[in-house]
Design an enzyme around this catalytic site. Sequence first.
Site, PDB file in Angstrom:
ATOM      1  CB  SER A 181      -0.732   0.097   1.407  1.00  0.00           C
ATOM      2  OG  SER A 181      -1.414   1.207   1.329  1.00  0.00           O
ATOM      3  CE1 TYR A 212      -3.894  -2.966   5.480  1.00  0.00           C
ATOM      4  CE2 TYR A 212      -3.378  -0.367   5.246  1.00  0.00           C
ATOM      5  CZ  TYR A 212      -3.716  -1.666   4.850  1.00  0.00           C
ATOM      6  OH  TYR A 212      -3.804  -1.566   3.431  1.00  0.00           O
ATOM      7  CE  LYS A 261      -1.348  -4.418   3.144  1.00  0.00           C
ATOM      8  NZ  LYS A 261      -1.681  -5.733   2.457  1.00  0.00           N
TER       9      LYS A 261
HETATM   10  C1  UD1 Z   1      -6.461   4.678   4.072  1.00  0.00           C
HETATM   11  C2  UD1 Z   1      -5.283   4.594   4.971  1.00  0.00           C
HETATM   12  C3  UD1 Z   1      -4.354   3.664   4.057  1.00  0.00           C
HETATM   13  C4  UD1 Z   1      -5.367   2.593   3.377  1.00  0.00           C
HETATM   14  C5  UD1 Z   1      -6.292   2.962   2.932  1.00  0.00           C
HETATM   15  C6  UD1 Z   1      -7.163   1.863   2.455  1.00  0.00           C
HETATM   16  C7  UD1 Z   1      -4.862   6.434   6.655  1.00  0.00           C
HETATM   17  C8  UD1 Z   1      -4.065   7.500   7.324  1.00  0.00           C
HETATM   18  N1  UD1 Z   1      -4.565   5.720   5.640  1.00  0.00           N
HETATM   19  O1  UD1 Z   1      -5.974   5.723   3.100  1.00  0.00           O
HETATM   20  O2  UD1 Z   1      -3.334   3.187   4.914  1.00  0.00           O
HETATM   21  O3  UD1 Z   1      -4.250   1.877   2.564  1.00  0.00           O
HETATM   22  O4  UD1 Z   1      -7.049   3.897   3.563  1.00  0.00           O
HETATM   23  O5  UD1 Z   1      -8.094   2.038   1.274  1.00  0.00           O
HETATM   24  O6  UD1 Z   1      -6.020   5.955   7.434  1.00  0.00           O
HETATM   25  N2  UD1 Z   1     -12.670  11.145   3.965  1.00  0.00           N
HETATM   26  C9  UD1 Z   1     -13.831  11.796   4.122  1.00  0.00           C
HETATM   27  N3  UD1 Z   1     -15.124  11.475   4.693  1.00  0.00           N
HETATM   28  C10 UD1 Z   1     -15.096  10.229   4.911  1.00  0.00           C
HETATM   29  C11 UD1 Z   1     -14.051   9.212   4.754  1.00  0.00           C
HETATM   30  C12 UD1 Z   1     -13.119   9.723   4.154  1.00  0.00           C
HETATM   31  O7  UD1 Z   1     -13.702  13.129   4.066  1.00  0.00           O
HETATM   32  O8  UD1 Z   1     -16.213   9.738   5.382  1.00  0.00           O
HETATM   33  C13 UD1 Z   1     -11.510  11.666   3.318  1.00  0.00           C
HETATM   34  C14 UD1 Z   1     -10.516  11.238   4.153  1.00  0.00           C
HETATM   35  O9  UD1 Z   1     -10.198  12.372   4.890  1.00  0.00           O
HETATM   36  C15 UD1 Z   1      -9.156  11.315   2.897  1.00  0.00           C
HETATM   37  C16 UD1 Z   1      -9.877  10.548   1.688  1.00  0.00           C
HETATM   38  O10 UD1 Z   1     -11.457  10.773   2.151  1.00  0.00           O
HETATM   39  O11 UD1 Z   1      -8.601  12.737   2.981  1.00  0.00           O
HETATM   40  C17 UD1 Z   1      -9.578   9.312   1.447  1.00  0.00           C
HETATM   41  O12 UD1 Z   1      -9.917   8.542   2.694  1.00  0.00           O
HETATM   42  P1  UD1 Z   1      -9.836   7.014   2.903  1.00  0.00           P
HETATM   43  O13 UD1 Z   1     -10.905   6.348   1.632  1.00  0.00           O
HETATM   44  O14 UD1 Z   1      -9.852   6.550   4.220  1.00  0.00           O
HETATM   45  O15 UD1 Z   1      -8.402   6.639   2.492  1.00  0.00           O
HETATM   46  P2  UD1 Z   1      -6.922   7.038   2.826  1.00  0.00           P
HETATM   47  O16 UD1 Z   1      -6.951   7.929   4.068  1.00  0.00           O
HETATM   48  O17 UD1 Z   1      -6.280   7.621   1.741  1.00  0.00           O
END
Ligand code: UD1
Length: 334
Positions: free
Chosen positions: A124, A149, A153
């Site tokens: 990842s 998690y 990796k």
């Molecule tokens: C996260 C994990 C990463 C993992 C990946 C799996 C962290 C720091 N990283 O990545 O280790 O491999 O998921 O898919 O946790 N967001 C919103 N509202 C929501 C959900 C998400 O605004 O309800 C935003 C988050 O703040 C972020 C973006 O969407 O900016 C992507 O979030 P997410 O899908 O959780 O992925 P990552 O944080 O990039």
Amino acid sequence: MKILVTGGLGFIGSHTVVELLNLGHEVVIVDNLVNSKIEVLDKIEKITKIRPKFYQINLLNKEDLRKVFGENNFDSVIHFAGLKAVGESIEKPLEYYDNNLTGTLNLLKCMRESEVKKLVFSSSACVYGFPKSNPIDESAPCNKATNPYGMTKCFIEQILKDMYASDNSWDFTILRYFNPVGAHSSGLIGEDPNGIPNNLMPYILRVAEGKSEKLKIFGNDYETEDGTCIRDFIHVVDLARGHVKAIEHMTSENGGLHIYNLGTGKGTSVLELVNTFNNVNGDLVKFEFGDRRPGDVPVNFAKTDKAREELGFACEKTIEDMCKDSWNFSKHKK
Ligand code: UD1
């Protein structure tokens, strides 16, 4: 080629199995169904007209795994199986380390015993932690994950590097995924997380389905054009094709240990993704801005030159495809 796919009924695993079967490879799946459903096997059969051999086993049970290797003559392995919820991993680090690391060690031991020495590993972009700059290339500092998690990796990558250093007859390809979204165009397979999701697209879908009222966008005060975080969303079918490219590359003349980013190379903001979803599917997702989520990386997107030059891999699907296909799966799912 005869390929063992661990976690082959999960989100990325199932799409990869479909691509492998479509290209004529023989696939055997092991999956413990902890975060997947047996019906996915029927769906794979429906899409490809082939029902791969399936073993419901847990990688923690080495004897069961050894039997699988005893009964099959594999050319290579693609290893997806693992726990992957970031929040849960912070609450249950021991379970995450035990499951992901012990499961992988058992797999590697069985591979060594059976002299199956080609492995593609599902890593990842979280190994980069907070990147110094974007796009991120494969030589950027890693071992930087911000949660258990992600650290599993990092540790597994290190285990593979150490094994390769001790015996270079192994072939390892490590694939670092950016943010996988989307679903198969048939609408039959897609991401179906247990419980309330915390990743962005599953949460968008939950709101679109009417199960939650509003999406909360975590932070609109980042130093980005619209203030929301930027990610490299990659369609799961493109990601699956990346695995096929990787496994075919490693079994030609290109042994060794290789690491590739799998992303589109293009950053898309959270707000852009939500707006695109609403444009493509009708205004289904209400949202509000909330506080930043602790631990979030502001900007994260891949440098993709290495995968393109060495594997001949390039993404084909657009953000619109990702939004359309995700919703198509979600609205047909029972
Ligand atoms: C996260 C994990 C990463 C993992 C990946 C799996 C962290 C720091 N990283 O990545 O280790 O491999 O998921 O898919 O946790 N967001 C919103 N509202 C929501 C959900 C998400 O605004 O309800 C935003 C988050 O703040 C972020 C973006 O969407 O900016 C992507 O979030 P997410 O899908 O959780 O992925 P990552 O944080 O990039």
